[in-house]
Motif scaffolding. Structure first.
Motif, PDB file in Angstrom:
ATOM      1  N   VAL A  75      58.097  -6.407  -8.018  1.00 33.72           N
ATOM      2  CA  VAL A  75      58.283  -4.833  -8.384  1.00 33.72           C
ATOM      3  C   VAL A  75      59.599  -4.574  -8.673  1.00 33.72           C
ATOM      4  O   VAL A  75      60.536  -4.926  -8.234  1.00 33.72           O
ATOM      5  CB  VAL A  75      58.096  -4.370  -6.850  1.00 33.72           C
ATOM      6  CG1 VAL A  75      58.158  -2.645  -6.742  1.00 33.72           C
ATOM      7  CG2 VAL A  75      56.505  -4.776  -6.080  1.00 33.72           C
ATOM      8  N   ASP A  76      59.710  -3.436  -9.420  1.00 32.92           N
ATOM      9  CA  ASP A  76      60.839  -2.900 -10.086  1.00 32.92           C
ATOM     10  C   ASP A  76      61.621  -1.826  -9.330  1.00 32.92           C
ATOM     11  O   ASP A  76      62.542  -1.833  -9.010  1.00 32.92           O
ATOM     12  CB  ASP A  76      60.439  -2.108 -11.360  1.00 32.92           C
ATOM     13  CG  ASP A  76      59.984  -3.162 -12.593  1.00 32.92           C
ATOM     14  OD1 ASP A  76      60.721  -3.885 -12.852  1.00 32.92           O
ATOM     15  OD2 ASP A  76      58.731  -3.248 -12.599  1.00 32.92           O
ATOM     16  N   VAL A  77      60.684  -0.965  -8.615  1.00 36.81           N
ATOM     17  CA  VAL A  77      61.081   0.169  -7.796  1.00 36.81           C
ATOM     18  C   VAL A  77      60.235   0.435  -6.665  1.00 36.81           C
ATOM     19  O   VAL A  77      58.961   0.508  -6.931  1.00 36.81           O
ATOM     20  CB  VAL A  77      61.056   1.385  -8.688  1.00 36.81           C
ATOM     21  CG1 VAL A  77      61.597   2.482  -7.914  1.00 36.81           C
ATOM     22  CG2 VAL A  77      62.104   1.364  -9.888  1.00 36.81           C
ATOM     23  N   VAL A  78      60.917   0.659  -5.434  1.00 39.15           N
ATOM     24  CA  VAL A  78      60.098   1.069  -4.292  1.00 39.15           C
ATOM     25  C   VAL A  78      60.771   2.225  -3.869  1.00 39.15           C
ATOM     26  O   VAL A  78      61.984   2.489  -3.953  1.00 39.15           O
ATOM     27  CB  VAL A  78      60.249   0.037  -3.096  1.00 39.15           C
ATOM     28  CG1 VAL A  78      59.420   0.646  -1.678  1.00 39.15           C
ATOM     29  CG2 VAL A  78      59.691  -1.273  -3.474  1.00 39.15           C
ATOM     30  N   LEU A 101      60.607  -6.725  -4.164  1.00 43.16           N
ATOM     31  CA  LEU A 101      61.572  -6.289  -5.222  1.00 43.16           C
ATOM     32  C   LEU A 101      62.157  -7.324  -6.157  1.00 43.16           C
ATOM     33  O   LEU A 101      62.586  -8.653  -5.528  1.00 43.16           O
ATOM     34  CB  LEU A 101      62.744  -5.360  -4.662  1.00 43.16           C
ATOM     35  CG  LEU A 101      62.448  -3.980  -4.198  1.00 43.16           C
ATOM     36  CD1 LEU A 101      63.972  -3.569  -3.890  1.00 43.16           C
ATOM     37  CD2 LEU A 101      61.992  -3.137  -5.596  1.00 43.16           C
ATOM     38  N   LYS A 102      62.326  -7.121  -7.443  1.00 43.17           N
ATOM     39  CA  LYS A 102      63.019  -7.944  -8.487  1.00 43.17           C
ATOM     40  C   LYS A 102      64.436  -8.070  -7.924  1.00 43.17           C
ATOM     41  O   LYS A 102      65.164  -7.155  -7.381  1.00 43.17           O
ATOM     42  CB  LYS A 102      62.831  -7.776  -9.700  1.00 43.17           C
ATOM     43  CG  LYS A 102      61.246  -7.729 -10.220  1.00 43.17           C
ATOM     44  CD  LYS A 102      61.034  -7.229 -11.753  1.00 43.17           C
ATOM     45  CE  LYS A 102      59.347  -7.228 -11.933  1.00 43.17           C
ATOM     46  NZ  LYS A 102      59.303  -6.706 -13.438  1.00 43.17           N
ATOM     47  N   GLY A 105      65.903  -5.019  -8.601  1.00 40.72           N
ATOM     48  CA  GLY A 105      64.972  -3.684  -8.200  1.00 40.72           C
ATOM     49  C   GLY A 105      65.675  -2.702  -7.424  1.00 40.72           C
ATOM     50  O   GLY A 105      66.669  -3.215  -6.384  1.00 40.72           O
ATOM     51  N   PHE A 107      65.509   0.507  -4.483  1.00 40.48           N
ATOM     52  CA  PHE A 107      64.753   0.972  -3.176  1.00 40.48           C
ATOM     53  C   PHE A 107      65.390   2.288  -3.027  1.00 40.48           C
ATOM     54  O   PHE A 107      66.439   2.513  -2.801  1.00 40.48           O
ATOM     55  CB  PHE A 107      64.861   0.229  -2.114  1.00 40.48           C
ATOM     56  CG  PHE A 107      64.218   0.793  -0.755  1.00 40.48           C
ATOM     57  CD1 PHE A 107      62.972   1.457  -0.887  1.00 40.48           C
ATOM     58  CD2 PHE A 107      64.901   0.912   0.438  1.00 40.48           C
ATOM     59  CE1 PHE A 107      62.395   2.101   0.358  1.00 40.48           C
ATOM     60  CE2 PHE A 107      64.383   1.305   1.527  1.00 40.48           C
ATOM     61  CZ  PHE A 107      63.069   2.068   1.397  1.00 40.48           C
ATOM     62  N   LYS A 170      68.508  -4.766  -5.119  1.00 42.11           N
ATOM     63  CA  LYS A 170      68.364  -5.961  -3.982  1.00 42.11           C
ATOM     64  C   LYS A 170      69.361  -6.990  -4.227  1.00 42.11           C
ATOM     65  O   LYS A 170      69.748  -7.535  -3.002  1.00 42.11           O
ATOM     66  CB  LYS A 170      67.052  -6.680  -4.620  1.00 42.11           C
ATOM     67  CG  LYS A 170      66.536  -7.934  -3.873  1.00 42.11           C
ATOM     68  CD  LYS A 170      65.351  -8.350  -4.226  1.00 42.11           C
ATOM     69  CE  LYS A 170      65.001  -9.614  -3.564  1.00 42.11           C
ATOM     70  NZ  LYS A 170      63.708 -10.324  -3.846  1.00 42.11           N
TER      71      LYS A 170
END
Length: 523
Positions: A75-78, A101-102, A105, A107, A170
């Motif tokens: 995932v790029d963005v949470v 997350l990558k 990435g 959050f 991350k």
């Protein structure tokens, strides 16, 4: 989702993601309740809405709130807004976010730092300024290398909430990929942190609620606790507002209206509406608006306009670069009527409520036709600030004369103004020369001399035959004295003639006053 949370979410996407970014965005707590962040994602983004129950905006319901149905590092963005306060063990959810997350990435977290108890289905936490750093430390203890890029607390905006906002990456090795910061685009925030910079920017120990209480009462918030009594006896359940709705019935955002034409409107102020032409009102300020507004510079300012009527001055202020919050009674709010005979049974009250409804229609019609970004809020002036945040400038146009308690109203308004208060009132009729006809074009020299003593002249008479809705005529000296008592130094008083019903000239005066000290003192 409350207004400030929506605004913060939009700012996150605008700051950290390019318009055409091909990214996977995962939204935790995605159910659309009064708004969703989905609308702000880049057009090319894939957006996955997760929640603990089904609803609008939810693509997948979580079986386990602490297990995300996604591959590690995918995932790029949470993003998560107005959700973590309802997660019993949010630190476990934070670890799960970092898992998916990558390395580069992001959050984005938006959670309340204050506010009422609101179960959905539980309400467990509020986040203070050190919460972001604490979560980063927790990630290291859990085997991750997450760092806090920035965090801050926002001021209240059209509701009671102060939001704690935090953005994490991350892996600390990827910090350089994210150079922009939300706080650099905010005009105001408090207790702000940023990666690589020690300490807090604009540190504030007292919460905004406490500062507002002190400004309104002159007493520290802690002292007021001694005066508070339980609203209900212990053991009795309390009723809570529905999720996402304002927690106060006063000072509340108005429900938008889709008004298609002037037929259902009343125009107290003459306006020129695109597509409909000139709409005549009781007063025409098109050539004299800035006399009425005291020639105050509002460019880039947050302005509270009390008593906007059908929106002429709202549009004037907005055209000059102001961000306007218009505040007025709603058609269902009680009019501050004179109780002739000791009771409120005057048939004109019902007519006035209908009048307010048509004025409100006029405001929304102008708002739509001019593409306005102004906000309309409803409530009694005595109940300010309610859910409204402080403003730079407060403008009060011919309102005090219609109020039972003009000083209390002015106190509430002044408590919200960081910098300037502008008040325009009708000059007392007793100050006019005996031979006044209404055709005059110049303010009489006797009024310009401004020598009348401080006075408030009570207007209602026992017969009820007076001007309905007018309580007081307030002299300029009296208004200046009120403002001075409330911590504002009058810097200018101007007099001007304004035409009523197209011909009759009334003398009005405008007082501009500046705050004498800091807007809000910490407890």
């Amino acid at each position: 989702m409350h207004p400030s949370a929506i605004r913060n979410g939009q700012l996150f996407f605008d700051t950290y993601l390019q318009p055409g970014a091909q990214v996977l965005v995962v939204d935790i707590g995605a159910q659309d309740i009064n708004g969703s962040l989905r609308q702000f994602a880049p057009p090319g983004a894939r957006y996955l809405g997760l929640d603990f129950q089904a609803g609008q905006g939810v693509d997948q319901v979580l079986d386990d709130p602490y297990v995300l149905p996604l591959e590690e590092g995918s995932v790029d963005v949470v993003v998560s807004s107005s959700c973590f306060e309802h997660v019993e063990m949010f630190w476990l959810m934070f670890n799960e976010v970092l898992r998916v997350l990558k390395p580069h990435g992001l959050f984005y977290l938006n959670v309340p730092s204050n506010g009422d108890y609101h179960r959905f289905p539980v309400d467990c936490w509020r986040f203070y300024p050190d919460a972001g750093e604490a979560l980063a430390h927790w990630s290291h203890r859990s085997g991750h290398r997450a760092v806090l890029l920035e965090s801050f607390t926002t001021y209240q905006h059209l509701d009671i909430w102060n939001d704690f906002v935090a953005v994490f990456v991350k892996d600390e090795a990827c910090v350089a990929r994210h150079s922009a910061r939300m706080q650099d685009r905010l005009e105001h925030c408090m207790n702000a942190r940023r990666y690589g910079v020690p300490g807090l920017r604009n540190p504030q120990a007292a919460p905004e609620d406490g500062a507002l209480l002190r400004a309104l009462t002159g007493r520290p918030a802690a002292a007021l606790c001694q005066m508070a009594a339980p609203a209900v006896p212990l053991g009795e359940p309390t009723q809570h507002p529905p999720e996402g709705e304002p927690c106060s019935a006063w000072a509340r955002p108005a429900a938008p209206r889709n008004i298609t034409g002037p037929e259902s409107c009343h125009f107290y102020h003459t306006v020129d509406l695109p597509g409909f032409g000139l709409q005549r009102g009781d007063w025409d300020f098109r050539e004299t608006a800035w006399q009425y507004l005291g020639h105050v510079d509002v460019a880039g300012k947050q302005v509270l306009e009390v008593g906007p009527a059908n929106g002429f001055f709202t549009q004037t202020l907005e055209a000059a670069g102001a961000r306007v919050i218009a505040y007025d009674l709603s058609p269902s709010d009680p009019w501050d009527a004179v109780p002739y005979g000791g009771v409120l049974d005057d048939p004109r009250i019902a007519v006035q409520q209908q009048h307010l409804d048509r004025l409100c229609n006029g405001w929304w019609l102008a708002h739509r036709l001019h593409g306005s970004r102004a906000q309309l809020c409803h409530g009694s002036v005595y109940d300010l600030p309610g859910a409204l945040a402080p403003v730079d400038v407060a403008i009060v146009g011919a309102v005090l004369l219609h109020l039972r308690d003009p000083f209390l109203a002015l106190q509430r308004i002044c408590a919200m103004a960081r910098e300037t208060v502008v008040v325009t009132e009708l000059m007392p009729f007793a100050a006019r020369p005996p031979d006044w006809t209404g055709h005059e074009t110049e303010v009489p020299a006797s009024i310009l001399a401004d020598r009348d003593p401080p006075s408030m002249i009570f207007q209602p008479t026992g017969s009820g035959a007076d001007a309905f809705g007018t309580w007081w005529h307030i002299s300029p000296a009296c208004l200046r004295q009120m403002l001075d008592v409330l911590g504002f130094a009058p810097v200018n008083t101007s007099f001007h003639i304004q035409r009523h019903m197209g011909w009759y000239g009334h003398v009005l005066y405008t007082v501009v006053a500046r705050r004498k000290g800091p807007p809000f003192a910490a407890d």
